[in-house]
Scaffold this active site. Sequence first.
Site, PDB file in Angstrom:
ATOM      1  NE  ARG A  85      -3.606  -0.091   2.528  1.00  0.00           N
ATOM      2  CZ  ARG A  85      -4.065  -0.691   3.632  1.00  0.00           C
ATOM      3  NH1 ARG A  85      -3.729  -0.239   4.836  1.00  0.00           N
ATOM      4  NH2 ARG A  85      -4.849  -1.744   3.535  1.00  0.00           N
TER       5      ARG A  85
ATOM      6  NE  ARG B 124      -2.879   1.508   9.672  1.00  0.00           N
ATOM      7  CZ  ARG B 124      -3.682   0.485   9.377  1.00  0.00           C
ATOM      8  NH1 ARG B 124      -4.496   0.576   8.339  1.00  0.00           N
ATOM      9  NH2 ARG B 124      -3.666  -0.612  10.102  1.00  0.00           N
TER      10      ARG B 124
ATOM     11  CE  LYS C 119      -8.061  -0.453  11.815  1.00  0.00           C
ATOM     12  NZ  LYS C 119      -8.435  -1.316  10.685  1.00  0.00           N
TER      13      LYS C 119
ATOM     14  CE  LYS D 296      -8.380   2.832   9.244  1.00  0.00           C
ATOM     15  NZ  LYS D 296      -9.448   2.009   8.625  1.00  0.00           N
TER      16      LYS D 296
ATOM     17  CB  CYS E  47     -13.487  -4.224   1.603  1.00  0.00           C
ATOM     18  SG  CYS E  47     -14.154  -5.871   1.936  1.00  0.00           S
TER      19      CYS E  47
ATOM     20  CB  CYS F  36      -8.781  -9.601   2.628  1.00  0.00           C
ATOM     21  SG  CYS F  36      -8.907  -9.054   4.355  1.00  0.00           S
TER      22      CYS F  36
ATOM     23  CB  CYS G 246     -14.641  -9.677   7.522  1.00  0.00           C
ATOM     24  SG  CYS G 246     -13.466  -8.338   7.821  1.00  0.00           S
TER      25      CYS G 246
ATOM     26  CB  CYS H 183     -11.830  -2.126   4.919  1.00  0.00           C
ATOM     27  SG  CYS H 183     -10.687  -2.929   6.066  1.00  0.00           S
TER      28      CYS H 183
END
Length: 578
Positions: free
Chosen positions: A75, A144, A220, A222, A441, A447, A486, A490
């Site tokens: 990424r 991020r 994380k 954001k 996603c 994934c 899931c 995301c």
Amino acid sequence: MTEPAKLSKVEGIKDASNFLAGPLANEMVDGNPNFGHDSEVLLKFHGTYQQDDRDERGQVSEDGKKKKAYSFMVRTRIPGGILTSDQVLEELNLCDELGNTTLRITSRQAFQLHGVLKENLKRTIQRINECQLSTLAACGDVNRNVMCCPAPYKKKIYRETQALAHEIAMHFAPRTKAYHEVWLTDSSTGDKQLVGGESESNGDGFDVEPIYGKHYMPRKFKMAIGFDFDNCVDLYANDLGLMAVTDGDKIIGYNVLVGGGMGVTPSAKKTFPAVAKRLCFAGTHNVIKIVEAVFKVQRDFGNREDRKIARLKYVVANWGIEKFKAKVEEYYGGPLPEPHPTDVHGFNDHMGWDEQGDGKWFYGLNIENGRIKDTADMQLKTAIREICTVLKPGIRLTAHQSMLFTDIEAKDKAQLEAILKKYGVKLTEEISEVRRYSMACVAWPTCGLSITESERALPGMIDQLEVELARLGLSTEKFTVRMTGCPNGCARPYNCDVGLVGRARGQYTLFVGGRLLGDRLNSLYKDYVPAEEVVSTLTPLFVYFKTDRQAGETFGDFCNRKGQADLAQWADNFAVAK
């Protein structure tokens, strides 16, 4: 005596990593197709995830043993989604030469390469850096990619917010030397001890990592920057959102929003999605100082024992916004004013043609689920490559996985459209509203967290929805449909009009009642809905919406007003009558 906290395994890995160096360099050349567990954790901080193709899982044989088909997602961190044509061309080259021939725009304005083999991983990251981009902190327990409204309007408020996004990204970037030494040094010159930073550290790591310290963040973090009149970056879905408050073409400050986050673990009732809460007002002169205070409160008080509840939203929920604000004021060093009364009231996806304000134009191209690839019917990758080569526009990535071509001369508008049409790419104006505002996603097959399909399943469902909406005369309605494989969320499925979240293989939890503005959570409507029944489950709700909506009411607002019980009763009666 209180027992000392038992930290999660990831915390131990970070502690022993010598500031994210760990065993990465040695394992890079060990001849295996994958990294060990500790390195797999550390790789995320460097911007890559170890994955395996689940379509191939169990089918790869060697000496009679079945093995996983390992590859890596890489990424690129792109603050505000701002790129040059040359940088896009290099990413396209990488996807063809070292990836799986596709490039993907993420829901956070970044690029992802998929299918990179371990033997090509270092060269991939080197080349990304050679074109003045980076993968550092694109993943992992750090700040991020900083999102920002990407519109290229030639107004101060856009230039200043985009500059702030870059400044924040650089301010919160890890300082460890490990990234440079693992990926950007020439390993052919012989073995070299990675410095990482620990040998120079006083123990807590703040001399090496002045913001993060030795253990980085609990989870994380954001951030996003947007406007009250245009929440195209989904401010309320972030750990920290900065909503610019404007007076004409002047930014007078920012409302600071804290505690948003989408991830959920259904089996753990202690987890939940959340939209952010309004914390305070920040001036343009002290906004980064306030952001840093919030960041450090999460660093010091976020849960490091249980990663399921380690995000900022749990600190805010457990403490309440007043206690949280008091602690931020303590770290900031003074009182913080109440938020400005304004709030989000508009959304612009910036698709289609628009004037920049300097005599030039930009064009927003809708890219379904962000996947840039060539197929027999549509050569999107080739079209983008030709546009970047011939017209050399500026490039902006949007928070809805699409692309803006900027700085287009009026005389070149027809040429840009002609290139798209030549390769079978539909213009944004030719795409239905429901498809335009949909998002998925990656999910299956790469994934490792996905329970079921998302990116590969949503387009077919949109095909069916288009037919039903046209039949009901609702084709022009604007509402968001988002799908994830899931519950980690995301693609931000918990604050949209219609959210589809993977529950079991081929089955989804269906949520309704959020809205395009993104400042309200939706609610569970039905669980374990088979993929083939998603559209037929939604259709009665659209019939009800057409029958009983109020003037100007959106589909999400309608579902929120009616509530789950009323919607379910209508659907039951609809089925009987049918």
